[in-house]
Scaffold this motif. Structure first.
Motif, PDB file in Angstrom:
ATOM      1  N   GLY A  46      -3.872  -5.340 -13.206  1.00  0.00           N
ATOM      2  CA  GLY A  46      -4.267  -3.993 -13.515  1.00  0.00           C
ATOM      3  C   GLY A  46      -4.238  -3.115 -11.953  1.00  0.00           C
ATOM      4  O   GLY A  46      -4.454  -1.954 -12.058  1.00  0.00           O
ATOM      5  N   ARG A  49      -0.284  -2.097  -9.450  1.00  0.00           N
ATOM      6  CA  ARG A  49       0.627  -1.454 -10.339  1.00  0.00           C
ATOM      7  C   ARG A  49       2.073  -1.728 -10.122  1.00  0.00           C
ATOM      8  O   ARG A  49       3.072  -0.896 -10.463  1.00  0.00           O
ATOM      9  N   LEU A  52       4.236  -2.187 -13.721  1.00  0.00           N
ATOM     10  CA  LEU A  52       4.501  -1.311 -14.730  1.00  0.00           C
ATOM     11  C   LEU A  52       5.728  -1.194 -15.402  1.00  0.00           C
ATOM     12  O   LEU A  52       6.544  -1.431 -14.918  1.00  0.00           O
ATOM     13  N   LYS A  68       2.399   6.853 -21.238  1.00  0.00           N
ATOM     14  CA  LYS A  68       2.583   6.631 -19.779  1.00  0.00           C
ATOM     15  C   LYS A  68       3.073   5.002 -19.472  1.00  0.00           C
ATOM     16  O   LYS A  68       3.119   4.459 -20.370  1.00  0.00           O
ATOM     17  N   LEU A  69       3.545   4.820 -18.302  1.00  0.00           N
ATOM     18  CA  LEU A  69       3.827   3.466 -17.902  1.00  0.00           C
ATOM     19  C   LEU A  69       2.552   2.558 -18.160  1.00  0.00           C
ATOM     20  O   LEU A  69       1.520   3.129 -17.864  1.00  0.00           O
ATOM     21  N   ALA A  97       8.411   3.319  -5.740  1.00  0.00           N
ATOM     22  CA  ALA A  97       7.343   4.235  -5.263  1.00  0.00           C
ATOM     23  C   ALA A  97       6.217   3.316  -4.887  1.00  0.00           C
ATOM     24  O   ALA A  97       5.444   3.352  -3.797  1.00  0.00           O
ATOM     25  N   PHE A 101       4.284   2.940  -1.540  1.00  0.00           N
ATOM     26  CA  PHE A 101       2.833   2.835  -1.123  1.00  0.00           C
ATOM     27  C   PHE A 101       2.318   1.372  -0.551  1.00  0.00           C
ATOM     28  O   PHE A 101       1.567   1.694   0.335  1.00  0.00           O
TER      29      PHE A 101
ATOM     30  N   HIS B 394       4.478  10.387  -8.062  1.00  0.00           N
ATOM     31  CA  HIS B 394       4.402   9.109  -8.427  1.00  0.00           C
ATOM     32  C   HIS B 394       2.978   8.305  -8.297  1.00  0.00           C
ATOM     33  O   HIS B 394       2.991   7.309  -8.661  1.00  0.00           O
ATOM     34  N   VAL B 395       1.850   9.414  -7.953  1.00  0.00           N
ATOM     35  CA  VAL B 395       0.677   8.916  -8.075  1.00  0.00           C
ATOM     36  C   VAL B 395       0.253   9.261  -9.555  1.00  0.00           C
ATOM     37  O   VAL B 395      -0.453   8.312 -10.132  1.00  0.00           O
ATOM     38  N   GLY B 397      -0.279   9.295 -13.220  1.00  0.00           N
ATOM     39  CA  GLY B 397       0.229   8.585 -14.456  1.00  0.00           C
ATOM     40  C   GLY B 397       0.271   7.112 -14.274  1.00  0.00           C
ATOM     41  O   GLY B 397       0.566   6.451 -15.003  1.00  0.00           O
ATOM     42  N   ASN B 398       0.254   6.828 -12.729  1.00  0.00           N
ATOM     43  CA  ASN B 398       0.547   5.582 -12.674  1.00  0.00           C
ATOM     44  C   ASN B 398      -0.841   4.640 -11.979  1.00  0.00           C
ATOM     45  O   ASN B 398      -0.861   3.490 -11.615  1.00  0.00           O
ATOM     46  N   THR B 399      -1.838   5.002 -12.577  1.00  0.00           N
ATOM     47  CA  THR B 399      -3.112   4.734 -12.200  1.00  0.00           C
ATOM     48  C   THR B 399      -4.150   4.321 -13.149  1.00  0.00           C
ATOM     49  O   THR B 399      -3.971   4.530 -14.140  1.00  0.00           O
ATOM     50  N   ILE B 400      -4.888   3.510 -12.718  1.00  0.00           N
ATOM     51  CA  ILE B 400      -6.135   2.948 -13.799  1.00  0.00           C
ATOM     52  C   ILE B 400      -6.833   4.127 -14.352  1.00  0.00           C
ATOM     53  O   ILE B 400      -6.872   4.287 -15.503  1.00  0.00           O
ATOM     54  N   GLU B 405      -4.230  11.446 -11.284  1.00  0.00           N
ATOM     55  CA  GLU B 405      -3.832  12.813 -11.739  1.00  0.00           C
ATOM     56  C   GLU B 405      -4.621  14.261 -11.081  1.00  0.00           C
ATOM     57  O   GLU B 405      -4.357  15.021 -10.458  1.00  0.00           O
TER      58      GLU B 405
END
Ligand SMILES: Cc1cc2nc3c(=O)[nH]c(=O)nc-3n(C[C@H](O)[C@H](O)[C@H](O)COP(=O)(O)O)c2cc1C
Ligand code: SF4
Ligand code: SF4
Ligand code: FES
Lengths: 312, 436
Positions: A46, A49, A52, A68-69, A97, A101, B394-395, B397-400, B405
């Motif tokens: 989790g 990422r 995803l 969302k993904l 991406a 990162f 890219h940040v 919507g892709n996080t826990i 956001e």
């Protein structure tokens, strides 16, 4: 059993299985990469990422796509779910991406890193990375520190996947190591100059996906692809004693757990087996370790190579 | 007459004391609920009221309460989120300071509705003096039989504790708050399982904002329908707005939902207009994590209708021309404000506060801050502006947790609405505002 379709391939799995493990059941290119999930450790996943995926249909009952993904390592499949991994441009873009990162604060010093050849990040960046960085700012660096007499921590390479924290939490008593600080100044550390010296701590090295935790008894002895890997065992009072020994001639350079094709150990081993048994006499050698042809470690090992038949 | 539900009577001397509060009708809702209503009745009234969570996301409170897993005999918990870390938001602080017993009364009612016998107020650690106020009020409520065993002789019992946090913004995220309350690092948890199924100590838990909980006594006293009559559309009731920035009268205001933004900013009753007669340039309407809007779009929607202080009206137009109610932190900027510098400030905050679990948030927030720092100081390139947008996308919507956001939206919206200013910094190789 529930049915799930990943990249147009259908598979049946037990209810509660994650998308990642369903994909692993199918195998091959459609398996999402995983940097923080580790099937042998409870509660991992989790965080990084990298895994995803896009759920284009939630289930038979609720066919709506997910907004969302989602991390495939920690999202359970539902009956009738449809998932896209490499068939989704959105997923591939996000993954690119994420790799970018992850590489911001990773030195890419593969030529001098002991993990080279066994590094998940190396593979990941090879497949999804950009050839050039867009990052111009200063990167973080750290001095190397010995976090025990057998383990060296090179924080500069750490991607904060938390795997070693879970190892410490789940396999060792009197845990003294974890994560300090927040955000991009977070770091793996021991509690006030404590050292990590309990019987199972060496497994942190195996679980670390990059070269941040290295075995001080092996550092710089050899590149892994030059070493000969053999499965071996011994009668051990602490662990199952089933290991892989890495040899140069008859010298044992390194002992590790046996890793599966996803780079996860099959069984955790104790520190005595790992760090103290470096004599061929200590072990019963079972035979060469089978290593996937795709792995760089299979370089220079021409085991079972079938020559193509000559055309008549 | 404007409606006062949360801040009514607060000017009465000693209103924070039990006796004064009680004399003004305080704790009547507890008597009513515990003696004449079932927990289901209370949930129903809250559902009817249309009350939506005031912590930022605006989720319907009654519905959220009905998710609590009642199938187990395990203890259930109510947690009051008094962490309030969003820059520009200081309404919960004010509410606790002025009206501590209202929060306690709301806690009793909400716990009763949820079947929770233990409840916690998770208070931002820096507010030690508020903790003293709360602790004193809790002590009074115990002494008068409103907390503890068999409240008012009924078979409902409740223990209420005030727990200080360590002062990290991320501990306001509900699952991080739970982790912190359990004594661990305040890292958000993966969902599912949601707190309603597995929350504090793996038991069913509901996390609600201070203002949300404080609205419950009025709803019980007057009925859910009456509450739904206040406000506009699906934005029912009143809302606390904490206003700051270049205005004549900063402070915390209780407004009826649906008040026009223009009236809120310019009328003497509220913010009293822009300071020193300057022109309005932009507003962040819901605490620093929601999209910023320029004057034309904050006063009127893209369709030309007056923008109102309601969930729907603020969100009208989506990301392109709208924003969000968020937590109600209303940040006003006049014409002298440098948008690059103010964005740099917010980005620095989110960078500093990222818990660091997810790679995109951990690395992306720092990257954005560093680029903004360069642009503000005249060392940016044109392509940095697009790079910023790309990183933010890219940040997002892709996080826990939604901190990703929260960090991305200000960047994307500032560049969307004020791109020229970013370009000017690059071209002139300096900040042209020099506003200190
Ligand atoms: C980074 C972050 C910080 C948050 N801080 C707060 C906070 O300080 N107070 C609050 O009530 N909600 C905060 N929230 C929202 C909570 O997670 C949660 O949605 C809220 O407490 C639920 O209460 P409500 O339904 O009454 O709004 C935060 C969320 C995030 C992602
Ligand atoms: S040291 Fe290795 S295992 Fe531990 S968090 Fe860093 S990268 Fe992960
Ligand atoms: S989005 Fe940021 S704050 Fe939220 S869990 Fe991930 S790293 Fe932590
Ligand atoms: S492997 Fe799934 S998020 Fe890291």
């Amino acid at each position: 059993m529930v049915k799930v379709t990943i990249d147009n391939i259908e598979v049946e799995v037990e209810p509660g299985t994650t998308i990642l493990n369903a994909a692993r059941k199918i195998g091959g290119k459609i398996v999402p990469p995983a940097m923080c999930y580790y099937s042998k450790l409870k509660g991992t996943g989790g965080k990084c990422r990298t895994c995803l995926v896009k759920v284009t249909k939630g289930s038979e009952k609720d066919p709506r796509p997910m907004p969302k993904l989602v991390p495939s390592c920690s999202t359970a499949v539902m009956d009738g779910m449809v998932v896209q991994n490499i068939t989704s441009p959105e997923v591939l873009e996000a993954r690119k991406a994420i790799v970018e990162f992850l590489l911001i604060n990773h030195p890419l010093d593969c030529p001098v890193c002991d993990q080279a050849g066994e590094c998940d990040l190396q593979n990941l960046s090879y497949e999804h990375g950009l050839s050039e960085t867009r990052y111009e700012e200063e990167r973080r660096t750290f001095e190397k520190i010995d976090i025990g007499d057998k383990i060296q921590l090179h924080m500069t390479r750490c991607i904060l996947c938390y795997r070693c924290v879970f190892v410490a939490d789940q396999l060792t008593e009197k845990r003294v190591h974890g994560i300090m600080n927040r955000g991009d100044v977070a770091e793996i550390s021991t509690y006030i100059k404590n050292s990590v010296d309990n019987e199972f701590s060496g497994n942190m090295i195996d679980a670390c996906p990059v070269g941040a935790l290295t075995d001080k008894t092996f550092r710089f002895k050899s590149r892994v692809w030059f070493a000969k890997a053999c499965d071996a065992h011994r009668n051990c009072t602490h662990c199952g004693g089933k290991v892989t020994v890495w040899m140069a001639g008859n010298d044992i350079l390194r002992v590790t757990g046996r890793k599966d094709k996803y780079g996860e150990v099959e069984e955790f081993i104790c520190n005595e087996c790992r760090f103290e048994k470096k004599d061929l006499k200590d072990w019963v050698i079972e035979g060469p370790r089978k290593i996937s042809r795709e792995s760089v470690i299979s370089q220079n090992h021409y085991m079972n190579k079938n020559k193509p038949e000559k055309k008549k | 007459m404007e409606k006062k539900i949360l801040l009514a009577n607060i000017e009465t001397p000693d209103f924070g004391k039990f006796e004064t509060f009680r004399k003004q009708g305080g704790y009547a809702a507890v008597e009513k609920a515990l003696k004449t209503m079932s927990p289901e009745n209370v949930v129903d009234e809250v559902k009817k009221s249309g009350l939506r969570g005031r912590g930022g996301a605006g989720f319907p409170t009654g519905l959220k309460w009905s998710f609590i897993d009642k199938s187990t005999n395990n203890p259930r918990y109510l947690l009051c989120n008094a962490d309030e870390g969003e820059p520009g938001t200081f309404k919960d602080h004010y509410l606790i300071l002025k009206n501590p017993h209202l929060l306690i009364e709301g806690m009793i009612l909400s716990s009763f509705a949820l079947g929770a016998n233990t409840a916690y107020i998770f208070l931002r650690g820096e507010w030690f003096y508020l903790m003293k106020i709360l602790d004193q009020a809790i002590e009074e409520a115990y002494a008068k039989g409103y907390l503890g065993k068999n409240i008012l002789g009924t078979d409902f019992s409740l223990d209420l504790y005030c727990h200080p946090g360590g002062g990290a913004y991320i501990c306001g995220e509900e699952t991080a708050l739970i982790e912190a309350l359990e004594g661990k690092r305040g890292n958000p948890r993966m969902k599912p399982p949601f707190p309603a199924i597995k929350g504090l100590y793996q038991n069913p838990t509901c996390v609600n904002n201070v203002e949300t909980i404080a609205a419950v006594p009025w709803i019980i006293n007057n009925g859910g329908c009456e509450y739904a009559n206040v406000g506009i559309g699906k934005s029912t009731g009143t809302k606390l707005i904490s206003a700051c920035g270049h205005i004549n009268k900063p402070g915390v205001y209780e407004i009826e939902m649906g008040l026009p933004v223009e009236e809120f900013i310019y009328s003497e009753k509220y913010l009293g207009g822009i300071k020193n007669g300057k022109k309005l340039k932009a507003v962040i309407a819901g605490g620093s994590s929601v999209p910023i809007l320029p004057t034309e779009l904050i006063l009127k929607t893209a369709k030309g209708e007056p923008r109102l202080l309601s969930y729907e009206s603020l969100a009208d137009g989506g990301f392109e021309t709208g924003t969000m109610m968020g937590s109600g932190g209303f940040i006003v900027m006049d014409e002298t404000t440098c948008m690059v510098k103010s964005l740099l400030n917010y980005s620095r905050f989110y960078h500093h506060e990222s818990c660091g679990q997810c790679s995109p948030c951990r690395e992306g927030t720092g990257w954005m801050e560093k680029i903004l720092h360069r642009i503000e100081h005249g060392q940016g390139n044109m392509h940095d502006i697009d790079l910023l947008v790309d990183i933010a996308k890219h940040v997002e919507g892709n996080t826990i947790c939604p901190l990703g956001e929260a960090a991305a939206w200000p960047v994307r919206s500032s560049i969307l609405h004020f791109r020229k200013e970013f370009e000017a910094h690059v071209i002139n190789k300096k900040c042209t505002f020099n506003n200190g």
